[in-house]
Design an enzyme around this catalytic site. Structure first.
Site, PDB file in Angstrom:
ATOM      1  N   ASP A 172      45.981 -41.455  66.924  1.00  0.00           N
ATOM      2  CA  ASP A 172      46.792 -42.568  66.433  1.00  0.00           C
ATOM      3  C   ASP A 172      48.170 -42.106  65.975  1.00  0.00           C
ATOM      4  O   ASP A 172      48.590 -42.335  64.841  1.00  0.00           O
ATOM      5  CB  ASP A 172      46.058 -43.266  65.287  1.00  0.00           C
ATOM      6  CG  ASP A 172      46.725 -44.586  64.903  1.00  0.00           C
ATOM      7  OD1 ASP A 172      47.300 -45.243  65.791  1.00  0.00           O
ATOM      8  OD2 ASP A 172      46.674 -44.935  63.707  1.00  0.00           O
ATOM      9  N   GLU A 422      38.959 -35.275  63.139  1.00  0.00           N
ATOM     10  CA  GLU A 422      38.091 -36.313  63.690  1.00  0.00           C
ATOM     11  C   GLU A 422      37.537 -35.959  65.074  1.00  0.00           C
ATOM     12  O   GLU A 422      37.592 -36.754  66.022  1.00  0.00           O
ATOM     13  CB  GLU A 422      38.802 -37.668  63.715  1.00  0.00           C
ATOM     14  CG  GLU A 422      39.172 -38.148  62.321  1.00  0.00           C
ATOM     15  CD  GLU A 422      39.650 -39.591  62.261  1.00  0.00           C
ATOM     16  OE1 GLU A 422      39.780 -40.229  63.334  1.00  0.00           O
ATOM     17  OE2 GLU A 422      39.890 -40.088  61.148  1.00  0.00           O
ATOM     18  N   TYR A 475      37.819 -45.226  55.812  1.00  0.00           N
ATOM     19  CA  TYR A 475      38.745 -46.303  55.448  1.00  0.00           C
ATOM     20  C   TYR A 475      37.973 -47.539  54.981  1.00  0.00           C
ATOM     21  O   TYR A 475      37.898 -48.547  55.674  1.00  0.00           O
ATOM     22  CB  TYR A 475      39.656 -46.625  56.637  1.00  0.00           C
ATOM     23  CG  TYR A 475      40.637 -45.519  56.915  1.00  0.00           C
ATOM     24  CD1 TYR A 475      41.873 -45.488  56.285  1.00  0.00           C
ATOM     25  CD2 TYR A 475      40.308 -44.470  57.754  1.00  0.00           C
ATOM     26  CE1 TYR A 475      42.771 -44.451  56.512  1.00  0.00           C
ATOM     27  CE2 TYR A 475      41.192 -43.427  57.991  1.00  0.00           C
ATOM     28  CZ  TYR A 475      42.423 -43.421  57.371  1.00  0.00           C
ATOM     29  OH  TYR A 475      43.300 -42.399  57.590  1.00  0.00           O
ATOM     30  N   GLU A 511      41.086 -38.402  54.121  1.00  0.00           N
ATOM     31  CA  GLU A 511      41.873 -39.583  54.494  1.00  0.00           C
ATOM     32  C   GLU A 511      41.249 -40.837  53.882  1.00  0.00           C
ATOM     33  O   GLU A 511      40.029 -41.023  53.949  1.00  0.00           O
ATOM     34  CB  GLU A 511      41.948 -39.774  56.022  1.00  0.00           C
ATOM     35  CG  GLU A 511      42.791 -38.754  56.755  1.00  0.00           C
ATOM     36  CD  GLU A 511      42.933 -39.062  58.245  1.00  0.00           C
ATOM     37  OE1 GLU A 511      42.747 -40.245  58.640  1.00  0.00           O
ATOM     38  OE2 GLU A 511      43.234 -38.128  59.024  1.00  0.00           O
TER      39      GLU A 511
END
Length: 620
Positions: A172, A422, A475, A511
């Site tokens: 991303d 990731e 998230y 994160e």
């Protein structure tokens, strides 16, 4: 590969500036090689446009160069002084070209390098015209496939004009390309200092410091039986006072002992963080003739870790920082010293003591800045969203880490290696793959712990057993349970506990965050608003404070430091907006909240003082 520095025996010249630029046809990316564009000025083969170096080329023009896939070409002319022809060697060095680079000097191939974000160099002594004009030509290829690091895919798809080439990737952030960092010519003597490796140690009471150094030499004199080379090492403090010196034997290594040492401490852990000594290495011949001189900064500190904590100089560390990107308007990932200084000013303003170089190695200049300012770095290689494991990919993954560690091993700010972000660690093949990567990393440097930022649930992960510290990305209230602020705190607590129970290792949340459109305000808090980002942070803070009590939770990293560009997507309005600062480096509301937290943690954990402007006066 040492950073190019001037000394009594070395000169450095920059080739930064405006170069000539040509893009290849996407359908015919190797045409320039077949037609030998490198054999003459590019303008003789194709019309050229001006292109700044260093910079990404994507956002410079007003046409569709932004999304170009394949090769582009650069060239420029330069002079080399006649004096450089005298008994020395000349090297051409690139700080970074993304992704693959081919380089020619005066039509002669010099070097090929694959891997963005890392330096490479080649000797060009015999290819230059001294006291005359020279030409450098570079072909850069931005294509990412399943065996590059990072990975991507190239596909051919139909469009209104027939067919076109499309680059896709799962990570991303935008795949910026070009000559991203400075280009240098530098000189060395015929026999010169090629590598310096430094490690340090402190006595138990931190009153005495040791600096261990090992030097590698390149050149004919190093092989002469009757010429035993030796090293004179001098260590100076910040005031330029000699505090230790030693002369090595033919092994070209030794130890310097510093009494009343001033250790390297992270920001807010000491009134004078980031204390650096200067190590001067002199290479001498048997007759004491000075052959070469190289100087580098040294921070004296120790690292240690166990199943619960991470320590610097024997003191437990709680990381409070960011994931970041090298990203800015117009220049993309190009080195920008003004932006770098601004970013470090903001890091110190907000009270952060660390960041992760997500998701690739950052510039050498920024690493030096981190050393000087006491900012700890989790140094990450460019492996992101790793999948489809293969032997070819493994070889390149290892190569990226080897290049990274050789470049950054002497930086006191580098306290941890991150071997991936990731990766698809739920795959069965991830187990052996990451065991091999982790063991290879330890074989290169066992003085720092190894981590990776993992996104799969702990029940699926196959890589964590090979790591020293577990980092996880999640998230809550954004990608999962979107908008549900009541589903953050307990979820974070439960997942961190589960990771620790599963692996019995220290845990970092590497994160968390929420996209935020600057200036959007909604009460009650609603996704994309500044109020929502602030609330998401606050709910995480509550979880972190509960987890800190358990003794094995050692850090919190916001995603992200600043907004950054991504590939085009209907979920991204101009890029990823999770920054606490805008892309122009101005604070959103959450930045002020985060600043209060980070300084509160600094006061409670490290006894630092509050800045005078931390709290605005309201009333008596």
């Amino acid at each position: 590969m040492l950073y190019p520095r001037e000394s009594e025996t070395r000169e450095v010249r920059s080739l930064d500036g405006i170069w000539n630029f040509v893009r290849s046809d996407q359908a015919n990316p190797t045409q320039g090689v077949r037609d030998e564009w490198y054999a003459k000025e590019l303008s003789k083969s194709r019309p050229t446009i001006p292109m700044p170096v260093p910079a990404s080329y994507n956002d410079i023009t007003t046409d569709n160069l932004r999304d170009h896939v394949g090769t582009v070409w650069y060239d420029r002319k330069f002079f080399v002084p006649r004096t450089w022809a005298k008994d020395q060697r000349i090297w051409l060095r690139f700080g970074s070209v993304h992704y693959e680079a081919y380089v020619w000097i005066n039509g002669q191939k010099v070097v090929k390098h694959e891997m963005g974000h890392l330096p490479f160099e080649a000797e060009v002594t015999d290819l230059l015209n001294y006291g005359a004009e020279n030409r450098i030509t570079v072909m850069c290829d931005n294509a990412l496939i399943q065996t590059t690091v990072p990975q991507g895919r190239i596909t051919e798809v139909p469009n209104d004009e027939g067919m076109t080439i499309v680059q896709s990737y799962t990570f991303d952030f935008f795949n910026y390309a070009g000559i991203h960092r400075s280009v240098h010519l530098y000189t060395t003597p015929r026999t010169f200092i090629e590598e310096v490796e430094v490690t340090t140690n402190l006595s138990k009471d931190a009153s005495v410091g040791d600096v261990f150094y090992s030097v590698s030499v390149n050149g004919s004199a190093a092989n002469e039986a009757d010429n035993v080379l030796h090293i004179q090492a001098n260590l100076y403090d910040k005031e330029g006072i000699l505090v230790a010196n030693a002369t090595s034997d033919g092994k070209l290594g030794g130890q310097l002992q510093v009494n009343q040492v001033k250790p390297w401490w992270p920001y807010l852990m000491h009134p004078k963080p980031g204390y650096l000594y200067e190590l001067e290495i002199k290479l001498l011949a048997t007759n004491e003739e000075l052959l070469d001189v190289y100087r580098l900064k040294v921070g004296i500190r120790t690292l240690s870790w166990d199943k619960k904590q991470f320590l610097i100089n024997g003191k437990p560390i709680y990381f409070r920082g960011f994931g970041r990107h090298e990203d800015a308007d117009i220049r993309g990932k190009g080195l920008d010293n003004a932006l770098m200084v601004r970013d470090f000013n903001l890091l110190k303003w907000i009270g952060a003591n660390s960041y992760r170089t997500s998701h690739y190695p950052y510039s050498e200049e920024s690493m030096q800045f981190a050393d000087e300012h006491g900012i700890m770095i989790i140094d990450e290689c460019p492996s992101v969203d790793t999948e489809n494991y293969s032997q070819e990919l493994l070889g390149k993954h290892k190569s990226s880490l080897e290049q990274l560690i050789h470049r950054d091993r002497n930086h006191p700010s580098v306290v941890m290696w991150s071997i991936a972000n990731e990766p698809r660690t739920g795959s069965m093949s991830a187990d052996s793959y990451f065991e091999l990567v982790a063991n290879f990393t330890r074989s290169l440097d066992s003085s720092r712990p190894i981590t990776a930022a993992i996104a799969v649930p702990h029940t699926q992960d196959k890589a964590g057993r090979s790591l020293d510290i577990i980092s996880f990305n999640r998230y809550n209230a954004w990608y999962s349970n979107t908008g549900r602020l009541d589903m953050v705190t307990q979820n974070v607590i439960d997942e961190a506990i589960a990771w620790n129970k599963h692996y019995n290792k220290p845990i970092i949340m590497s994160e968390y965050g929420a996209d935020t459109l600057e200036g959007l305000h909604m009460q009650p808090a609603y996704v994309w608003s500044e109020e929502f980002q602030t609330e998401v942070f606050s709910r995480h803070f509550k979880a972190f404070d509960e987890l800190r009590k358990k003794g094995w939770f050692i850090g919190e990293f916001v995603w992200n430091f600043a907004d950054f560009k991504t590939a085009q997507s209907y979920t991204r309005v101009g890029g990823n907006k999770k920054g606490v600062f805008t892309r122009a480096r101005q604070p959103k509301a959450a930045a002020h909240l985060l600043r209060k937290r980070y300084f509160a943690l600094g006061r409670d954990l490290d006894q630092c003082s509050f800045p005078e402007d931390l709290y605005t006066y309201i009333a008596t």
